[in-house]
Design a protein around this motif. Structure first.
Motif, PDB file in Angstrom:
ATOM      1  N   ALA A  39       0.816  -1.212   0.000  1.00  0.00           N
ATOM      2  CA  ALA A  39       0.000   0.000   0.000  1.00  0.00           C
ATOM      3  C   ALA A  39       0.853   1.267   0.000  1.00  0.00           C
ATOM      4  O   ALA A  39       0.416   2.314  -0.444  1.00  0.00           O
ATOM      5  CB  ALA A  39      -0.932  -0.004   1.207  1.00  0.00           C
ATOM      6  N   HIS A  40       2.075   1.178   0.514  1.00  0.00           N
ATOM      7  CA  HIS A  40       2.931   2.361   0.572  1.00  0.00           C
ATOM      8  C   HIS A  40       4.222   2.151  -0.205  1.00  0.00           C
ATOM      9  O   HIS A  40       5.205   2.858  -0.018  1.00  0.00           O
ATOM     10  CB  HIS A  40       3.266   2.720   2.025  1.00  0.00           C
ATOM     11  CG  HIS A  40       2.069   2.726   2.930  1.00  0.00           C
ATOM     12  ND1 HIS A  40       1.642   1.603   3.576  1.00  0.00           N
ATOM     13  CD2 HIS A  40       1.204   3.717   3.269  1.00  0.00           C
ATOM     14  CE1 HIS A  40       0.552   1.896   4.285  1.00  0.00           C
ATOM     15  NE2 HIS A  40       0.266   3.156   4.111  1.00  0.00           N
ATOM     16  N   VAL A  58       6.429  -0.159   0.053  1.00  0.00           N
ATOM     17  CA  VAL A  58       7.573  -0.719   0.785  1.00  0.00           C
ATOM     18  C   VAL A  58       7.474  -2.237   0.977  1.00  0.00           C
ATOM     19  O   VAL A  58       8.260  -2.831   1.692  1.00  0.00           O
ATOM     20  CB  VAL A  58       7.792  -0.025   2.153  1.00  0.00           C
ATOM     21  CG1 VAL A  58       8.068   1.437   1.943  1.00  0.00           C
ATOM     22  CG2 VAL A  58       6.604  -0.227   3.074  1.00  0.00           C
ATOM     23  N   ALA A  73       7.578  -6.352   0.208  1.00  0.00           N
ATOM     24  CA  ALA A  73       8.610  -7.267  -0.281  1.00  0.00           C
ATOM     25  C   ALA A  73      10.025  -6.819   0.070  1.00  0.00           C
ATOM     26  O   ALA A  73      10.962  -7.086  -0.658  1.00  0.00           O
ATOM     27  CB  ALA A  73       8.464  -7.539  -1.776  1.00  0.00           C
ATOM     28  N   LEU A  81      11.832  -8.220   2.074  1.00  0.00           N
ATOM     29  CA  LEU A  81      12.017  -9.433   2.867  1.00  0.00           C
ATOM     30  C   LEU A  81      13.345  -9.474   3.588  1.00  0.00           C
ATOM     31  O   LEU A  81      13.487 -10.116   4.615  1.00  0.00           O
ATOM     32  CB  LEU A  81      11.992 -10.662   1.967  1.00  0.00           C
ATOM     33  CG  LEU A  81      10.834 -10.788   1.019  1.00  0.00           C
ATOM     34  CD1 LEU A  81      10.920 -12.127   0.334  1.00  0.00           C
ATOM     35  CD2 LEU A  81       9.541 -10.630   1.755  1.00  0.00           C
ATOM     36  N   ASN A 104       7.584  -7.312  10.422  1.00  0.00           N
ATOM     37  CA  ASN A 104       7.766  -8.263   9.324  1.00  0.00           C
ATOM     38  C   ASN A 104       6.636  -8.145   8.302  1.00  0.00           C
ATOM     39  O   ASN A 104       6.874  -8.154   7.100  1.00  0.00           O
ATOM     40  CB  ASN A 104       7.843  -9.699   9.867  1.00  0.00           C
ATOM     41  CG  ASN A 104       9.179  -9.965  10.548  1.00  0.00           C
ATOM     42  OD1 ASN A 104      10.048  -9.096  10.587  1.00  0.00           O
ATOM     43  ND2 ASN A 104       9.338 -11.159  11.092  1.00  0.00           N
ATOM     44  N   LEU A 105       5.417  -8.016   8.801  1.00  0.00           N
ATOM     45  CA  LEU A 105       4.279  -7.935   7.882  1.00  0.00           C
ATOM     46  C   LEU A 105       4.301  -6.644   7.095  1.00  0.00           C
ATOM     47  O   LEU A 105       3.936  -6.606   5.926  1.00  0.00           O
ATOM     48  CB  LEU A 105       2.973  -8.103   8.663  1.00  0.00           C
ATOM     49  CG  LEU A 105       2.878  -9.481   9.310  1.00  0.00           C
ATOM     50  CD1 LEU A 105       1.752  -9.534  10.312  1.00  0.00           C
ATOM     51  CD2 LEU A 105       2.716 -10.567   8.249  1.00  0.00           C
ATOM     52  N   ILE A 106       4.742  -5.559   7.734  1.00  0.00           N
ATOM     53  CA  ILE A 106       4.892  -4.286   7.010  1.00  0.00           C
ATOM     54  C   ILE A 106       5.973  -4.444   5.945  1.00  0.00           C
ATOM     55  O   ILE A 106       5.786  -4.080   4.787  1.00  0.00           O
ATOM     56  CB  ILE A 106       5.232  -3.138   7.980  1.00  0.00           C
ATOM     57  CG1 ILE A 106       4.016  -2.822   8.865  1.00  0.00           C
ATOM     58  CG2 ILE A 106       5.694  -1.893   7.216  1.00  0.00           C
ATOM     59  CD1 ILE A 106       4.280  -1.842   9.992  1.00  0.00           C
ATOM     60  N   ASN A 107       7.118  -5.021   6.323  1.00  0.00           N
ATOM     61  CA  ASN A 107       8.230  -5.169   5.379  1.00  0.00           C
ATOM     62  C   ASN A 107       7.901  -6.150   4.249  1.00  0.00           C
ATOM     63  O   ASN A 107       8.368  -5.988   3.135  1.00  0.00           O
ATOM     64  CB  ASN A 107       9.498  -5.628   6.100  1.00  0.00           C
ATOM     65  CG  ASN A 107      10.097  -4.537   6.982  1.00  0.00           C
ATOM     66  OD1 ASN A 107       9.714  -3.369   6.893  1.00  0.00           O
ATOM     67  ND2 ASN A 107      11.026  -4.902   7.838  1.00  0.00           N
ATOM     68  N   ILE A 108       7.108  -7.162   4.545  1.00  0.00           N
ATOM     69  CA  ILE A 108       6.811  -8.178   3.535  1.00  0.00           C
ATOM     70  C   ILE A 108       5.598  -7.800   2.695  1.00  0.00           C
ATOM     71  O   ILE A 108       5.643  -7.807   1.477  1.00  0.00           O
ATOM     72  CB  ILE A 108       6.583  -9.561   4.193  1.00  0.00           C
ATOM     73  CG1 ILE A 108       7.885 -10.039   4.865  1.00  0.00           C
ATOM     74  CG2 ILE A 108       6.115 -10.591   3.167  1.00  0.00           C
ATOM     75  CD1 ILE A 108       7.722 -11.279   5.730  1.00  0.00           C
ATOM     76  N   ILE A 109       4.478  -7.465   3.369  1.00  0.00           N
ATOM     77  CA  ILE A 109       3.221  -7.249   2.638  1.00  0.00           C
ATOM     78  C   ILE A 109       2.888  -5.765   2.481  1.00  0.00           C
ATOM     79  O   ILE A 109       2.336  -5.361   1.482  1.00  0.00           O
ATOM     80  CB  ILE A 109       2.047  -7.962   3.370  1.00  0.00           C
ATOM     81  CG1 ILE A 109       2.287  -9.478   3.396  1.00  0.00           C
ATOM     82  CG2 ILE A 109       0.733  -7.623   2.707  1.00  0.00           C
ATOM     83  CD1 ILE A 109       1.168 -10.265   4.066  1.00  0.00           C
ATOM     84  N   ASP A 110       3.198  -4.966   3.487  1.00  0.00           N
ATOM     85  CA  ASP A 110       2.850  -3.541   3.473  1.00  0.00           C
ATOM     86  C   ASP A 110       1.360  -3.299   3.222  1.00  0.00           C
ATOM     87  O   ASP A 110       0.974  -2.685   2.239  1.00  0.00           O
ATOM     88  CB  ASP A 110       3.706  -2.806   2.412  1.00  0.00           C
ATOM     89  CG  ASP A 110       3.395  -1.311   2.338  1.00  0.00           C
ATOM     90  OD1 ASP A 110       2.882  -0.741   3.317  1.00  0.00           O
ATOM     91  OD2 ASP A 110       3.682  -0.711   1.284  1.00  0.00           O
ATOM     92  N   PRO A 111       0.493  -3.797   4.116  1.00  0.00           N
ATOM     93  CA  PRO A 111      -0.934  -3.525   3.963  1.00  0.00           C
ATOM     94  C   PRO A 111      -1.245  -2.075   4.346  1.00  0.00           C
ATOM     95  O   PRO A 111      -0.466  -1.459   5.071  1.00  0.00           O
ATOM     96  CB  PRO A 111      -1.605  -4.478   4.957  1.00  0.00           C
ATOM     97  CG  PRO A 111      -0.540  -4.905   5.901  1.00  0.00           C
ATOM     98  CD  PRO A 111       0.791  -4.566   5.338  1.00  0.00           C
ATOM     99  N   GLU A 112      -2.354  -1.551   3.851  1.00  0.00           N
ATOM    100  CA  GLU A 112      -2.693  -0.163   4.215  1.00  0.00           C
ATOM    101  C   GLU A 112      -2.983  -0.065   5.716  1.00  0.00           C
ATOM    102  O   GLU A 112      -2.521   0.849   6.378  1.00  0.00           O
ATOM    103  CB  GLU A 112      -3.879   0.349   3.388  1.00  0.00           C
ATOM    104  CG  GLU A 112      -4.110   1.834   3.587  1.00  0.00           C
ATOM    105  CD  GLU A 112      -5.023   2.456   2.555  1.00  0.00           C
ATOM    106  OE1 GLU A 112      -5.397   1.788   1.566  1.00  0.00           O
ATOM    107  OE2 GLU A 112      -5.374   3.637   2.729  1.00  0.00           O
TER     108      GLU A 112
END
Lengths: 316, 316
Positions: free
Chosen positions: A157-158, A160, A162, A164, B253-261
């Protein structure tokens, strides 16, 4: 034959590679110029525009056949705005690359993270061809990654997503260049494998690593470590086994979190091929959550150095 | 007004809740029956069909207005086949739930993991309303999770995605019920918070936890731990601080991997509200990879107990 052409630019810390690419991912013509990364962004971009014009002209491509220009850039990218938020190697901050290229070349331009771009190339024309979802992990100086679902880069969404390499894999573990601790790439990049080798050599001057490297740090490469492990050297095997165990932790996490159809390993370490896969696969199999269903296939990358240019050209 | 109705079934280890839902996510009528989970799957499914028929009839819904039936089930689900691969609480294995419901009710039926279903409800009508992507994490007995992108549940290529509870957060760490070690839910579920409380009480019979729980394990709840921390009890505060640090590792980790809103916290522990968020947010802020760009907002769930029925009804 389709006359449409796509310009792909692989912006690196050392070189800018630029190619004219067909819809089928074939590079018809390409050229590389030095980035000279210490210059201001506008000077680098001016050279980028020149090399783009030059590959179009030299390849005999009609400007009207050029559909778009895509750039794979290191760092954190806002693909929607076409902005390089930050790119370590280039010391760029908030550079509006898309706008600058579109103003100069009057063609639609797209910008994405270089690892995402490589993943797109791999998904469309490499080991992920025909798969619904592809996650590429490049085991190089750092750990780059990209996730492609239904032919589209998923950068979150922003912008950033993947990243990993900065998944925390060891709470309060090894210090990372990003300022955090215990990041995945500190344990699983080619540099991590080398660091283990160097540490072992320094602790044991009689180790086979020390012998083969002539006790010179510079000679401890990922290839040396893998060669020694392949030859059955116990110390190198132990390091390689630890290395692939950490890789397995991360791969298990990605299977449990994202569940891509294929996970593809690229970068220097991936040249170990089956030797790498044979070490990783059982470690993943014993740790993956849902053992009752099939899970992500783990493969070695098929795209070579062209992934950056081809993937960038396919941005849209 | 739209007469179309959607049947949502929340299949739990204890109860089967079933509701008649509008397109806008409003439950018009609902009913709950005991699951009696130790029976064979076919008996449970026969009761499920009865309760579905009964809510349709009792709510005065015309069968021709019923568009579809959706079920949120615990465990690993193959949503494409509509099959429950395994569901711990129910001891089901490879149960073709979709087919059985469609045969009995002659309406399209859909099956998804219960946490995914709750995430869908949260994304469509709760704290994720209007957001491009929503990740829900429920901090309960275990750690359930679901990721919704553009209104669609992302359950991966093999249906095992978003099993965040089994992300490895501590290499070779605490043993998990799944057979693996160091899983996220062993450190961040409500049960994990309780386990820390019980451990502390047993080690220190004079601790405030022991006093408030009357030294009875059964009285050590997530609520007690949070209440004590809120009151400023040092021991409980330290435990809560550790707890939210592990939560932060996973969220980073979830921010770095998926980055959901948005990342939404649900389940028992989320009732701590701002007290929970205030403890997590700085820990995430200092560890997230890209500090230069905005990243996922962390919010508390808005859907209550209805999430299961509403989300299931919205499956398609």
């Amino acid at each position: 034959m389709d006359n449409k052409r796509y310009i792909g630019v692989d912006l690196g810390g050392t070189n800018i590679k630029c190619g004219v690419v067909t819809k089928e991912g074939e590079i018809l013509y390409q050229k590389s110029i030095p980035t000279k990364a210490d210059r201001p962004a506008d000077e680098v971009i001016a050279d980028m525009v020149l090399v783009i014009r030059s590959v179009i002209k030299d390849s005999g491509t009609d400007m009207s056949d050029v559909v778009s220009i895509g750039v794979g850039s290191p760092g954190a990218i806002d693909s929607e705005k076409g902005e390089v938020i930050k790119a370590g190697n280039l010391s760029w901050k908030y550079v509006k690359l898309k706008k600058k290229l579109e103003d100069a070349l009057e063609k639609p331009a797209y910008v994405a993270n270089d690892a995402n771009v490589a993943a797109l190339a791999e998904a469309l024309f490499g080991a992920g061809k025909g798969k619904k979802s592809t996650l590429l992990m490049t085991l190089g100086t750092g750990l780059g990654a990209g996730y492609v679902l239904d032919g589209k880069i998923q950068s979150g969404a922003h912008g950033v997503g993947a990243e990993l390499g900065h998944m925390i894999i060891v709470p309060e573990g090894k210090e990372c260049t990003c300022g955090n601790k215990g990041c995945f790439e500190r344990y699983t990049s080619a540099s991590a494998l080398i660091a283990w080798g160097v540490e072992t050599m320094e602790n044991d001057p009689n180790s086979s690593i020390a012998k083969r490297a002539g006790s010179d740090k510079e000679n401890v490469t990922a290839k040396l470590m893998i060669d020694l492990a392949k030859e059955g050297d116990e110390v190198a095997l132990k390091i390689f086994d630890d290395y692939t165990r950490y890789l397995a932790y991360g791969i298990v996490n990605l299977i449990n979190i994202i569940d891509p159809e294929v996970i593809i390993l690229g970068g220097g370490v991936s040249r170990a091929g089956d030797f790498l896969l044979d070490s990783i696969k059982p470690k993943v199999a014993s740790r993956v959550f849902c053992k009752e269903a099939p899970y992500s296939e783990i493969l070695i990358s098929k795209m070579g150095n062209d992934a950056g240019v081809v993937g960038a050209a396919m941005l849209s």
